[in-house]
Scaffold this active site. Sequence first.
Site, PDB file in Angstrom:
ATOM      1  N   ASN A  47     -11.395  -2.603  -5.367  1.00 52.96           N
ATOM      2  CA  ASN A  47     -10.643  -1.732  -5.830  1.00 52.96           C
ATOM      3  C   ASN A  47     -11.168  -1.117  -7.267  1.00 52.96           C
ATOM      4  O   ASN A  47     -10.546  -0.584  -8.123  1.00 52.96           O
ATOM      5  CB  ASN A  47      -8.855  -2.070  -5.928  1.00 52.96           C
ATOM      6  CG  ASN A  47      -7.874  -1.793  -4.790  1.00 52.96           C
ATOM      7  OD1 ASN A  47      -7.548  -2.503  -4.536  1.00 52.96           O
ATOM      8  ND2 ASN A  47      -8.345  -0.839  -3.694  1.00 52.96           N
ATOM      9  N   ASP A  57       0.454  -1.165   0.409  1.00 46.31           N
ATOM     10  CA  ASP A  57       0.126   0.079  -0.388  1.00 46.31           C
ATOM     11  C   ASP A  57       0.766   1.235  -0.140  1.00 46.31           C
ATOM     12  O   ASP A  57       1.790   1.273   0.597  1.00 46.31           O
ATOM     13  CB  ASP A  57      -0.907  -0.772   1.144  1.00 46.31           C
ATOM     14  CG  ASP A  57      -2.319   0.933   1.134  1.00 46.31           C
ATOM     15  OD1 ASP A  57      -2.531   1.266  -0.173  1.00 46.31           O
ATOM     16  OD2 ASP A  57      -3.145   1.112   2.231  1.00 46.31           O
TER      17      ASP A  57
END
Length: 250
Positions: free
Chosen positions: A70, A22
């Site tokens: 996502n 991330d």
Amino acid sequence: MTALTDTATARIVPRHVAIVMDGNGRWAKARHLPRPAGHWQGLNATRRVVRLCHERGVEVLTLFAFSSENWRRPTWEVGILMELFVTALKRELTELVNRGVRLRFIGDRAAFSERLQRQIAEAEALTEANTRMQLVIAASYGGRWDIVQAAQRIAEAAKAGQIDPAAVDGACFEQYLSTAGLPDPDLLIRTGGEKRISNFLLWQLAYTEFFFSDSFWPDFDAAELDSAFESYAARQRRFGRTGDQVASRA
Ligand code: IPE
Ligand code: IPE
Ligand code: MG
């Protein structure tokens, strides 16, 4: 559920490392670059970490590349990420083959374009016999999706008379998860500063050790990986037992 029978003291190098990669977008933002620049730079970090884990003797490396959620991102960003997957698969495959790495994808691959699905299947087939390290890419993956698809397939098998519902236990359930046959992760690393699972391997992380890094994924390097491994090696994994029980078994 192999972890429950593992030796209690963590090995120096975890057998199975899972990573939530991330911070690509924030890495780019900090440099006044568009978010995709962070994703491309993140690919360099991915290559670096795959090599390092391979050299350190990690048996399974699972990377969270794209979550079920996502898909909610702007269409243009999703499109760029899909392009990146296609390019990365093409570019990296030879090195993975040479290193004896077996590739496996987990996630709802039906959501991908036919071209990407075909590429994924070909990469898996090409590396099937490799045994040095397993590289598991979680793409269009969600821990809840995984549990639900397992439950659905178990229900179908029960309806067809292939399994007895009363015989469904943890070990049976695991055989229907997308990670069937893999040991549970020993160490989970999340970069980017957030301290959450974000729907990664919900079932499989039951007794995993967690390591959080404030570095953005493109900056994650050998020194950070080694400090994660050192932190892991210093932990006592108890799996529900007392510390004394664990120490006397070691
Ligand atoms: C991780 O980086 C990559 C994916 C989720 C595909 P992000 O894109 O989430 O980066 P941040 O969290 O916005 O910085
Ligand atoms: C988790 O990162 C998914 C991946 C790294 C692929 P996100 O950036 O999607 O997580 P949230 O939305 O901040 O929880
Ligand atoms: Mg993020």
